[in-house]
Design a protein around this motif. Structure first.
Motif, mmCIF file in Angstrom:
data_model
loop_
_atom_site.group_PDB
_atom_site.id
_atom_site.type_symbol
_atom_site.label_atom_id
_atom_site.label_comp_id
_atom_site.label_asym_id
_atom_site.label_seq_id
_atom_site.Cartn_x
_atom_site.Cartn_y
_atom_site.Cartn_z
ATOM 1 N N LYS A 280 -61.709 -20.924 12.741
ATOM 2 C CA LYS A 280 -60.663 -20.325 12.893
ATOM 3 C C LYS A 280 -60.278 -19.512 11.409
ATOM 4 C CE LYS A 280 -58.398 -24.053 15.639
ATOM 5 N NZ LYS A 280 -57.493 -25.109 15.414
ATOM 6 N N VAL A 281 -60.727 -18.299 11.409
ATOM 7 C CA VAL A 281 -61.015 -17.414 10.279
ATOM 8 C C VAL A 281 -60.848 -15.917 10.756
ATOM 9 C CG1 VAL A 281 -62.637 -16.558 8.662
ATOM 10 C CG2 VAL A 281 -62.694 -18.910 9.364
ATOM 11 N N ASN A 282 -59.909 -15.174 10.014
ATOM 12 C CA ASN A 282 -59.986 -13.743 10.241
ATOM 13 C C ASN A 282 -59.635 -13.018 8.755
ATOM 14 O OD1 ASN A 282 -57.129 -14.679 9.947
ATOM 15 N ND2 ASN A 282 -56.518 -12.914 11.317
ATOM 16 N N VAL A 283 -59.925 -11.959 9.095
ATOM 17 C CA VAL A 283 -59.654 -10.767 7.385
ATOM 18 C C VAL A 283 -58.394 -9.838 7.913
ATOM 19 C CG1 VAL A 283 -60.803 -8.919 6.139
ATOM 20 C CG2 VAL A 283 -62.086 -10.927 7.169
ATOM 21 N N ILE A 284 -57.667 -10.076 6.728
ATOM 22 C CA ILE A 284 -56.227 -9.324 6.759
ATOM 23 C C ILE A 284 -56.746 -8.498 5.544
ATOM 24 C CG2 ILE A 284 -54.020 -9.302 6.819
ATOM 25 C CD1 ILE A 284 -54.110 -11.752 8.477
ATOM 26 N N GLU A 285 -55.870 -7.130 5.812
ATOM 27 C CA GLU A 285 -55.764 -6.137 4.768
ATOM 28 C C GLU A 285 -54.497 -6.058 4.398
ATOM 29 O OE1 GLU A 285 -57.252 -1.688 3.512
ATOM 30 O OE2 GLU A 285 -58.446 -2.744 5.110
ATOM 31 N N ASP A 286 -54.096 -6.194 3.175
ATOM 32 C CA ASP A 286 -52.469 -6.031 2.685
ATOM 33 C C ASP A 286 -52.201 -4.496 2.566
ATOM 34 O OD1 ASP A 286 -53.490 -5.130 0.313
ATOM 35 O OD2 ASP A 286 -52.901 -7.164 -0.720
ATOM 36 N N ILE A 287 -50.993 -4.270 2.175
ATOM 37 C CA ILE A 287 -50.500 -3.155 1.974
ATOM 38 C C ILE A 287 -51.173 -2.312 0.895
ATOM 39 C CG2 ILE A 287 -48.421 -3.188 3.207
ATOM 40 C CD1 ILE A 287 -47.062 -3.491 0.508
#
Length: 179
Positions: free
Chosen positions: A4-11
């Motif tokens: 249960k892994v994902n990549v998120i890019e912040d602002i």
């Protein structure tokens, strides 16, 4: 085992690997033999670092080095658990790594396995903090250095992760993250 892994890019454009499950738990200490067994599933895999387009291989030495390195032996508490659970997001941690820095190999014992030196990349991941009823309350973010060896065969292999540091300024609430 499903990851249960994902990549998120912040602002600000910073990418973070979000690991939504804590599979290596323990009140006292991490069972590193379980982490070593888990890491063996990656052996033979190849991942590409987006920033440099370098191919990084997972060699047979990674599970042992990751779990029994001098750095791992000095880890205590939250940082030990962070390193253990970061194993779940290794593919993504490699892919988002940035800031490639080279160092020569100076140790005799690494004349073949790191013949062409070492590379260090920065990466980051987040682990959930659960409330008393088992729901995710927030995420703690950690910065890490990915150590990659450039071997005699010309390939680059993930060797270890180290310098795990919890960010104090970044806090993600569970509603900020889409799974």
């Amino acid at each position: 085992m499903e990851r249960k892994v994902n990549v998120i890019e912040d602002i600000d454009g910073k990418k973070t690997v979000f690991i939504h499950d804590i599979i290596f738990k323990g009140k006292r200490s991490v069972k590193w033999e379980d982490v070593e067994k888990y890491l063996k599933q990656y052996v033979g895999d190849i991942y590409t670092i987006d920033d440099s387009n370098d191919a990084v291989y997972i060699g047979t030495d990674l599970p042992d080095e990751y779990t029994h390195s001098n750095y791992t032996h000095i880890l205590k508490g939250a940082n030990a658990k962070a390193k253990a659970n970061a194993a779940q997001g290794l593919p993504e941690l490699i892919e988002i790594a940035a800031g490639k820095k080279f160092t020569e190999n100076y140790k005799e014992k690494h004349t073949i396995d790191a013949m062409y030196g070492w590379y260090r990349y920065e990466s980051r991941f987040a682990l959930p903090v659960f409330n008393e009823v088992g729901e995710i309350e927030r995420y703690n973010v950690f910065n890490v250095i990915m150590v990659i060896r450039h071997a005699k065969d010309g390939k680059m292999y993930l060797y270890d992760i180290m310098n795990i540091k919890k960010e104090t300024s970044t806090l993600f609430q569970s509603e900020d993250i889409t799974q």
